[in-house]
Every structure is written in C-alpha cells, then in structure tokens.
Design an enzyme around this catalytic site. Structure first.
Site, PDB file in Angstrom:
ATOM      1  N   GLY A   1     -27.772 -34.143-110.068  1.00 60.45           N
ATOM      2  CA  GLY A   1     -26.728 -33.647-109.183  1.00 60.45           C
ATOM      3  C   GLY A   1     -26.989 -32.191-108.869  1.00 60.45           C
ATOM      4  N   CYS A   2     -25.944 -31.431-108.714  1.00 62.33           N
ATOM      5  CA  CYS A   2     -26.067 -30.018-108.373  1.00 62.33           C
ATOM      6  C   CYS A   2     -26.812 -29.269-109.478  1.00 62.33           C
ATOM      7  CB  CYS A   2     -24.680 -29.424-108.188  1.00 62.33           C
ATOM      8  SG  CYS A   2     -24.695 -27.658-107.860  1.00 62.33           S
ATOM      9  N   PHE A   3     -27.814 -28.502-109.087  1.00 56.66           N
ATOM     10  CA  PHE A   3     -28.602 -27.794-110.109  1.00 56.66           C
ATOM     11  C   PHE A   3     -27.816 -26.720-110.826  1.00 56.66           C
ATOM     12  CE2 PHE A   3     -31.124 -25.855-106.281  1.00 56.66           C
ATOM     13  CZ  PHE A   3     -30.032 -25.088-105.869  1.00 56.66           C
ATOM     14  N   TRP A   4     -26.722 -26.242-110.249  1.00 58.36           N
ATOM     15  CA  TRP A   4     -25.892 -25.256-110.946  1.00 58.36           C
ATOM     16  C   TRP A   4     -25.363 -25.835-112.259  1.00 58.36           C
ATOM     17  CZ3 TRP A   4     -22.298 -24.054-106.214  1.00 58.36           C
ATOM     18  CH2 TRP A   4     -23.010 -23.339-105.253  1.00 58.36           C
TER      19      TRP A   4
END
Length: 179
Positions: free
Chosen positions: A14-17
């Site tokens: 998903g979002c790399f953050w």
C-alpha cells in the site's frame, strides 16, 4: 558498508508512508527508503505518474538491515502482519496497482525464503493471500518529501488515521523486535 550481514529487502504494502513508518521502529533496520519499482514505463517515474496507475510501478520501501539482528524472514512476517495481504491492489482507501501487496526479491535465496513465508502465513488469513512475488527490477527513490514522511508529519490526518493503527499493531504483535 563493511558489514557482511547487511542486506536489503524490498516490499510494497500500500502507501509507502505506512510501510516506512513500520520498519523505522524495528531493531536491526539501518535505513528505510521509499520508492517505486515493478513497472514498465520508460524513464524515472514521478509521484504524480505513479498515482495515475499507468506506469505499472508499485509504491515500495527498500529496507537495509543487519541480518545478524533481524532475519529476512522476520522482516517479511512483520510486513505480512502490518498490512492486508489479501486485498488485490488496495490497502484501505488507497486503490490501484500502485498499492499492490508485493515482495521484490533480490536473489534466489530471498525468493525461496519469501515463498516459504507466504505459504506459512496463509494459515492465519481466511482469504487467500494475493501478495505478488517478483524479481526486483530498477528501484527508483521517491521524491525527498516522501522520505521519513511519518516522522516529519505525524500530526497530519492520514498519519493519525491510517499509519498510527498500523504502528499500534506492530507494537502489539512484534514488541520483541522494536528498537
């Protein structure tokens, strides 16, 4: 680096953050870099291009770790238990192929270990794991403002609503692996 125990793992969940924030708290991790890989579009991709879903790239992190402190398998177990590996091209509200669950192996040994972990992890999920297992191609480091995103923006809404629960799960399930 001089240390023969230094290895690199590349995963997308998903979002790399979110993924970056999780691994930043784990013992034995030296560096976590957000970036893009897995696509076929020519040239260095930008975040805007990745978000279009047209490049084929996934948002990923490259985790540099000391294998004498944490194993590749443990990194994958942490990865598999801090995102949902049973949803295709989606993590929460983030949808598209750029948010796919994926393990990019760097060599045949990592491929074997990743396959073993995927098979072993299936028993804890009711739905089939859809995590892709692929050879790493070119890794493109994301723009500077994406690096250490949670550390630099932890009060933002996305961080509070999406990342904080993942960190709470990490702390509950893997307390013995935390810095």
């Amino acid at each position: 680096m001089g240390n023969t125990n230094i290895e690199i793992a590349t995963v997308g969940g998903g979002c790399f953050w979110c993924t970056e924030a999780v691994f930043a708290e784990v013992k034995g991790i030296h560096k976590v870099v957000s970036g893009y890989t897995g696509g076929k579009a020519p040239g260095r991709p930008t975040y805007r291009e990745i978000c279009s879903g047209l490049t084929g790239h996934a948002e990923v992190v490259q985790v540099t770790f000391d294998s004498s402190i944490i194993s590749y398998e443990d990194i994958l177990i942490i990865f598999m238990t801090t995102h949902d590996p049973t949803t295709l091209n989606r993590q929460g509200a983030d949808t598209g192929t750029q948010y796919r669950s994926v393990i990019y192996f760097h060599n045949n040994e990592q491929r074997k270990k990743a396959k073993f972990v995927l098979d072993e992890m299936q028993v804890i999920y009711e739905k089939p794991i859809v995590t892709e297992l692929s050879a790493l191609g070119t890794f493109y480091e994301a723009e500077d403002y994406h690096q250490d995103y949670y550390k630099n923006n932890s009060e933002q809404g996305y961080c509070q609503v999406v990342i904080n629960p993942k960190l709470a799960k990490l702390r509950k399930l893997h307390a013995d692996k935390l810095k």
